[in-house]
Structures are given as structure tokens and as C-alpha cells.
Design a protein around this motif. Structure first.
Motif, PDB file in Angstrom:
ATOM      1  N   LEU A 241      -1.325  -7.279   6.684  1.00  0.00           N
ATOM      2  CA  LEU A 241      -0.186  -7.985   6.093  1.00  0.00           C
ATOM      3  C   LEU A 241      -0.535  -8.691   4.789  1.00  0.00           C
ATOM      4  CD1 LEU A 241       1.347  -9.581   9.314  1.00  0.00           C
ATOM      5  CD2 LEU A 241       2.293  -7.682   7.967  1.00  0.00           C
ATOM      6  N   THR A 242      -1.793  -9.062   4.585  1.00  0.00           N
ATOM      7  CA  THR A 242      -2.126  -9.919   3.445  1.00  0.00           C
ATOM      8  C   THR A 242      -3.107  -9.316   2.450  1.00  0.00           C
ATOM      9  OG1 THR A 242      -3.918 -10.994   4.708  1.00  0.00           O
ATOM     10  CG2 THR A 242      -1.718 -11.973   4.845  1.00  0.00           C
ATOM     11  N   ASP A 243      -3.918  -8.372   2.854  1.00  0.00           N
ATOM     12  CA  ASP A 243      -4.990  -7.868   1.985  1.00  0.00           C
ATOM     13  C   ASP A 243      -4.589  -6.582   1.289  1.00  0.00           C
ATOM     14  OD1 ASP A 243      -6.291  -9.985   3.054  1.00  0.00           O
ATOM     15  OD2 ASP A 243      -7.871  -8.835   4.063  1.00  0.00           O
ATOM     16  N   THR A 244      -5.094  -6.409   0.073  1.00  0.00           N
ATOM     17  CA  THR A 244      -4.967  -5.151  -0.656  1.00  0.00           C
ATOM     18  C   THR A 244      -6.368  -4.617  -0.894  1.00  0.00           C
ATOM     19  OG1 THR A 244      -2.947  -5.886  -1.768  1.00  0.00           O
ATOM     20  CG2 THR A 244      -4.136  -4.015  -2.743  1.00  0.00           C
ATOM     21  N   PRO A 245      -6.778  -3.577  -0.185  1.00  0.00           N
ATOM     22  CA  PRO A 245      -8.158  -3.090  -0.334  1.00  0.00           C
ATOM     23  C   PRO A 245      -8.359  -2.423  -1.685  1.00  0.00           C
ATOM     24  CG  PRO A 245      -6.891  -1.592   1.029  1.00  0.00           C
ATOM     25  CD  PRO A 245      -5.997  -2.773   0.768  1.00  0.00           C
ATOM     26  N   PRO A 246      -9.587  -2.413  -2.185  1.00  0.00           N
ATOM     27  CA  PRO A 246      -9.873  -1.664  -3.411  1.00  0.00           C
ATOM     28  C   PRO A 246      -9.754  -0.169  -3.145  1.00  0.00           C
ATOM     29  CG  PRO A 246     -11.908  -2.395  -2.398  1.00  0.00           C
ATOM     30  CD  PRO A 246     -10.797  -3.022  -1.604  1.00  0.00           C
ATOM     31  N   PRO A 247      -9.558   0.634  -4.183  1.00  0.00           N
ATOM     32  CA  PRO A 247      -9.498   2.092  -3.961  1.00  0.00           C
ATOM     33  C   PRO A 247     -10.778   2.590  -3.297  1.00  0.00           C
ATOM     34  CG  PRO A 247      -8.760   1.533  -6.172  1.00  0.00           C
ATOM     35  CD  PRO A 247      -9.342   0.274  -5.595  1.00  0.00           C
ATOM     36  N   PRO A 248     -10.669   3.577  -2.438  1.00  0.00           N
ATOM     37  CA  PRO A 248     -11.875   4.105  -1.786  1.00  0.00           C
ATOM     38  C   PRO A 248     -12.718   4.889  -2.776  1.00  0.00           C
ATOM     39  CG  PRO A 248      -9.989   5.494  -1.283  1.00  0.00           C
ATOM     40  CD  PRO A 248      -9.448   4.313  -2.045  1.00  0.00           C
ATOM     41  N   PRO A 249     -13.995   5.060  -2.482  1.00  0.00           N
ATOM     42  CA  PRO A 249     -14.832   5.887  -3.356  1.00  0.00           C
ATOM     43  C   PRO A 249     -14.402   7.342  -3.261  1.00  0.00           C
ATOM     44  CG  PRO A 249     -16.009   5.352  -1.342  1.00  0.00           C
ATOM     45  CD  PRO A 249     -14.733   4.561  -1.305  1.00  0.00           C
TER      46      PRO A 249
ATOM     47  N   TYR B 272      -8.889   6.809   4.235  1.00  0.00           N
ATOM     48  CA  TYR B 272      -9.755   5.798   3.623  1.00  0.00           C
ATOM     49  C   TYR B 272     -11.050   5.662   4.438  1.00  0.00           C
ATOM     50  CZ  TYR B 272     -10.794   1.420   1.104  1.00  0.00           C
ATOM     51  OH  TYR B 272     -11.349   0.449   0.312  1.00  0.00           O
ATOM     52  N   ALA B 273     -10.904   5.581   5.765  1.00  0.00           N
ATOM     53  CA  ALA B 273     -12.084   5.452   6.627  1.00  0.00           C
ATOM     54  C   ALA B 273     -13.006   6.656   6.479  1.00  0.00           C
ATOM     55  CB  ALA B 273     -11.640   5.286   8.081  1.00  0.00           C
ATOM     56  N   ALA B 274     -12.432   7.844   6.334  1.00  0.00           N
ATOM     57  CA  ALA B 274     -13.252   9.046   6.186  1.00  0.00           C
ATOM     58  C   ALA B 274     -13.975   9.064   4.843  1.00  0.00           C
ATOM     59  CB  ALA B 274     -12.377  10.287   6.345  1.00  0.00           C
ATOM     60  N   LEU B 275     -13.319   8.569   3.777  1.00  0.00           N
ATOM     61  CA  LEU B 275     -13.943   8.555   2.447  1.00  0.00           C
ATOM     62  C   LEU B 275     -15.000   7.458   2.322  1.00  0.00           C
ATOM     63  CD1 LEU B 275     -10.995   9.145  -0.070  1.00  0.00           C
ATOM     64  CD2 LEU B 275     -13.052  10.544   0.166  1.00  0.00           C
ATOM     65  N   ALA B 276     -14.725   6.300   2.901  1.00  0.00           N
ATOM     66  CA  ALA B 276     -15.617   5.151   2.730  1.00  0.00           C
ATOM     67  C   ALA B 276     -16.586   4.965   3.886  1.00  0.00           C
ATOM     68  CB  ALA B 276     -14.786   3.877   2.544  1.00  0.00           C
ATOM     69  N   GLY B 277     -16.321   5.630   5.020  1.00  0.00           N
ATOM     70  CA  GLY B 277     -17.146   5.420   6.201  1.00  0.00           C
ATOM     71  C   GLY B 277     -16.738   4.214   7.011  1.00  0.00           C
ATOM     72  N   LYS B 278     -15.699   3.503   6.553  1.00  0.00           N
ATOM     73  CA  LYS B 278     -15.218   2.306   7.245  1.00  0.00           C
ATOM     74  C   LYS B 278     -13.755   2.109   6.901  1.00  0.00           C
ATOM     75  CE  LYS B 278     -16.088  -2.673   7.708  1.00  0.00           C
ATOM     76  NZ  LYS B 278     -16.893  -3.822   7.224  1.00  0.00           N
ATOM     77  N   ALA B 279     -12.947   1.742   7.888  1.00  0.00           N
ATOM     78  CA  ALA B 279     -11.517   1.536   7.665  1.00  0.00           C
ATOM     79  C   ALA B 279     -11.297   0.311   6.774  1.00  0.00           C
ATOM     80  CB  ALA B 279     -10.795   1.357   8.995  1.00  0.00           C
ATOM     81  N   PRO B 280     -10.260   0.329   5.917  1.00  0.00           N
ATOM     82  CA  PRO B 280     -10.076  -0.762   4.949  1.00  0.00           C
ATOM     83  C   PRO B 280      -9.729  -2.101   5.580  1.00  0.00           C
ATOM     84  CG  PRO B 280      -8.173   0.704   4.943  1.00  0.00           C
ATOM     85  CD  PRO B 280      -9.225   1.363   5.786  1.00  0.00           C
ATOM     86  N   PHE B 281      -9.090  -2.097   6.746  1.00  0.00           N
ATOM     87  CA  PHE B 281      -8.680  -3.352   7.385  1.00  0.00           C
ATOM     88  C   PHE B 281      -9.512  -3.656   8.638  1.00  0.00           C
ATOM     89  CE2 PHE B 281      -4.905  -1.329   5.438  1.00  0.00           C
ATOM     90  CZ  PHE B 281      -4.707  -2.230   4.396  1.00  0.00           C
TER      91      PHE B 281
ATOM     92  N   GLY C 296      -1.570   5.361  -2.326  1.00  0.00           N
ATOM     93  CA  GLY C 296      -0.129   5.535  -2.232  1.00  0.00           C
ATOM     94  C   GLY C 296       0.358   5.520  -0.793  1.00  0.00           C
ATOM     95  N   LEU C 297      -0.434   6.075   0.117  1.00  0.00           N
ATOM     96  CA  LEU C 297      -0.075   6.043   1.532  1.00  0.00           C
ATOM     97  C   LEU C 297      -0.214   4.646   2.120  1.00  0.00           C
ATOM     98  CD1 LEU C 297      -1.842   9.341   2.668  1.00  0.00           C
ATOM     99  CD2 LEU C 297       0.621   8.963   2.546  1.00  0.00           C
ATOM    100  N   LEU C 298      -1.037   3.802   1.503  1.00  0.00           N
ATOM    101  CA  LEU C 298      -1.258   2.449   2.005  1.00  0.00           C
ATOM    102  C   LEU C 298      -0.268   1.434   1.419  1.00  0.00           C
ATOM    103  CD1 LEU C 298      -5.167   2.149   2.019  1.00  0.00           C
ATOM    104  CD2 LEU C 298      -3.638   2.613   3.944  1.00  0.00           C
ATOM    105  N   ALA C 299       0.712   1.878   0.672  1.00  0.00           N
ATOM    106  CA  ALA C 299       1.684   0.946   0.105  1.00  0.00           C
ATOM    107  C   ALA C 299       2.324   0.113   1.220  1.00  0.00           C
ATOM    108  CB  ALA C 299       2.752   1.706  -0.674  1.00  0.00           C
TER     109      ALA C 299
END
Length: 374
Positions: A233-241, A211-220, A252-255
Motif C-alpha cells: 500500500l505504501t512502497d514503490t519498489p525500484p525497477p528490477p534488474p 519481479y521476484a524471478a528477475l531480482a531473486g526476491k519479491a519487491p514487497f 507497469g504491472l505493479l501500478a
């Protein structure tokens, strides 16, 4: 300590490894460029730093654990995993001797370029996953998969490094800092709930890395470590670009539930699929989006033309052809004869009496058909 000496001014370890220069330092240790004077080759030597203030018994336990897990990492033989040559204790600290790599860290690449091309991300994912599969097959869980522990070699290899961090005990780490070993934002939610590190937790960290490689920033990614832990524990990030299939793999890996998380086998199959990085399919060339309302309008006009033609019989004079819609001012009058008559057809064709001609209501076109929003 300077850039040519270990923690106690050490310059030669085990009368074999001569420290040449400091390559990098972090919270868990320091890495040195060194020379193996026996085999006459350059190597990397990692010095693991033990927590300050620990008792002699705790230090002995941590050193022994580091040696044991260092030996386990040495069993991992794969081109995408860092090669461990030797592991030993000296000066009351564990040391790990590894192959010396030439290239740059993935964290440096992301920091310089931002979001990486999908093909590059898939290439990185394949390399890291193969290293993890090799480690897991030997019972080794990495516990700290992140861009800073992925090395992009000059020869094109993607190498997962720093297996030595797994030597530090989870329980001891929790006691000192309040969270398990690893990097906040990359630690799987089940580990934050107190469950042991298992292969699925490494796959979660791989998803964060991709995710960090696709978006340039880690989701959490958050400013404070505790905020990053809470976000996992609480957030669900949007799909990466990026391409839909690659984005689906990352999500799927972030489930959050490891039982529902994409398995290593499915991830490997997806990363090997050449269609993984294909962009979303455009509308068919013969049916573009703008054509759908236009086609509906043309069909309606066709029906209008059909119902405007009177029914004809076999004999009798022509009936006047009256258009269903009055022509606009300045437009030519409708032809005297219907255009569908063929050459040689009878000149006088009777029609049914007007009272027998059915009245068909004119079709209307809904505005939503023209906007393709029905």
C-alpha cells in the motif's frame, strides 16, 4: 493422518481415487498422489482444509462454494493451466482431482538459482499470462498467483496451479485473519482496500512474480505478513534488474491504480516481442562517449589553425608567418611557407598591411567539454 491416508484415515475416495502418497501440505490443504482406478491413470488429489471452529452452516457454505469454483476452474482448458478432472465433497470436505505433473515449482527454482535469466523470466511470464487469460475468459480469478503456484514441467510447460484456493470465501478469510485470501506481498492494493478480486488483481500478482524471478526476491517481501501488506500500500519498489523493456513491463504491472495498470493485452504483446529481453543499446560505434569531448577539442584546434594564417593578396612580397601560439622549446620552427601552397604557385604573394589584418580572439575550450558534462 499419515502419508497414505486423508484427514479421517481415508484411502479411497468415491470408490475410485486411491491415495498413494502425500505430495505436499500447506495452510489451505494437502495434495496427494493418487490412482484413478476407473481410467487407470495417476492423478493429483487436493484436499481443501476448512477453518477450525466453523459452524456446521459455515462449513456447508464453504464446501458448496469450493465445489462451485472448482467446477468453474474445470472449464479452463489451456496447456498452461492445471487440468481439473473432478471435484466433489467427501467426509465433509471438498476434494479436487487434477492432472499429475512432473517437474518442480518456480519457488524452488528461484530459491536454488536466485535471479533468473531474463529470457527464462519472459518464458515464465508468457505461460502464466496465457493461463490467466484463459481463466479470466471463463470468469475465474485465481487470487493467489505466486511462484509456489507455478509449476515448471519436465516437458517445458509452465503451468499455473492451485485454482482451488479461490474456493475459499474472501469475506470469511478477512473475518479470520484480517486480510483477503492470497499471499501477503502478492495481494493487489485494491483488494487490501476492500475491493473485490478482479482480473487486474491477478495481473498485479503476476508483476510481483516476474519481479521476484528477475531480482531473486519479491519487491514487497518482509519478515512479517502485516509489514508485507503495508508495503504493497505504501512502497514503490525500484525497477528490477534486467533489460529495460522487461523491467518497464514489470513496473507497469505493479501500478497501484488498477486503471493505470498494464492490461493483459499489452502484457501479452510485450511478452511476445523478441526484443523484450534485449539489453540496453550501447553508444554508436562511430561516436563513442569519449569521442565527444575529443571532437570538440579538435574543432577548436582547427579554428585556431585557420585564424593563425594571414590573409593574402595577389602581389607583393611574402609577409612573415607568425604563429598565434609560441612553439614550445625544442619543437621545430613553423615552415617558411604555409603548407597549403600548391606546386607552381607564385613565390611572392603579397599580404595586407598588418594594420588591416583583423584580430580574432583565440577560442578557449571549456573544461566541461573535455569531461562531457556541459
Amino acid at each position: 493422518m499419515n502419508d497414505r491416508h486423508g484427514g479421517d484415515g481415508v484411502t479411497v475416495l468415491r470408490e475410485r481415487y486411491r491415495l498413494e502418497g502425500l505430495l505436499g501440505r500447506g495452510g489451505m490443504g494437502a495434495v496427494w498422489r493418487a490412482t484413478d482406478t476407473v481410467l487407470e491413470r495417476e492423478v493429483a488429489v487436493k484436499e481443501l482444509l476448512l477453518p477450525a471452529g466453523t459452524s456446521a452452516g459455515q462449513r456447508a457454505m464453504l464446501v458448496e462454494r469450493a465445489l462451485r469454483e472448482g467446477r468453474a476452474a474445470a472449464r479452463v482448458r489451456h496447456p498452461n493451466a492445471i487440468r481439473v478432472h473432478d471435484v466433489f465433497a467427501e467426509g465433509g470436505r471438498p476434494w479436487i482431482v487434477m492432472e499429475l505433473l512432473s517437474g518442480h515449482g518456480l519457488d524452488t527454482e528461484i530459491r536454488r538459482q536466485g535471479a533468473l535469466p531474463p529470457v527464462r523470466v519472459a518464458e515464465i511470464g508468457r505461460g502464466v499470462l496465457e493461463a490467466l487469460c484463459a481463466a479470466h475468459s471463463h470468469g475465474v480469478v485465481h487470487r493467489d498467483v505466486k511462484p509456489g503456484n507455478v509449476f515448471c514441467c519436465d516437458d517445458g510447460r509452465i503451468v499455473l496451479t492451485d485454482f482451488g484456493i479461490a474456493a475459499m470465501d474472501d469475506e470469511e478469510k478477512i473475518t479470520r485473519t484480517g486480510y483477503p485470501i492470497g499471499t501477503p506481498g502478492y495481494i493487489a492494493p485494491e483488494r487490501l482496500r476492500g475491493e473485490p478480486a478482479e482480473p487486474p488483481s491477478d495481473l498485479f500478482a503476476l508483476g510481483v512474480l516476474l519481479y521476484a524471478a528477475l531480482a531473486g526476491k519479491a519487491p514487497f517481501s518482509r519478515k512479517e505478513p502485516m509489514a508485507a501488506l503495508g508495503a504493497v500500500l505504501t512502497d514503490t519498489p525500484p525497477p528490477p534488474p534486467g533489460p529495460p523493456r522487461l523491467a518497464d513491463l514489470v513496473m507497469g504491472l505493479l501500478a497501484a491504480d488498477p486503471a493505470r495498470r498494464t492490461t493483459a493485452e499489452r502484457a501479452r504483446e510485450a511478452l511476445r516481442d523478441p526484443e523484450l529481453t534485449a539489453p540496453s543499446a550501447p553508444p554508436p560505434a562511430d561516436d563513442p562517449r569519449w569521442w565527444r569531448p575529443a571532437r570538440a577539442a579538435l574543432v577548436a584546434v582547427g579554428v585556431l589553425a585557420v585564424v593563425s594564417v594571414p590573409l593574402r593578396g595577389c602581389t607583393g612580397p611574402d609577409a612573415e608567418v607568425v604563429p598565434a601560439v609560441a612553439p614550445r622549446t625544442g619543437t621545430p620552427e613553423p615552415p617558411a611557407e604555409p603548407t597549403f601552397l600548391q606546386p607552381g604557385a607564385p613565390t611572392f604573394l603579397p599580404t595586407l598591411p598588418p594594420t588591416l589584418v583583423p584580430r580574432v580572439p583565440l577560442p578557449s575550450i571549456s573544461p566541461c567539454m573535455l569531461e562531457d558534462d556541459c
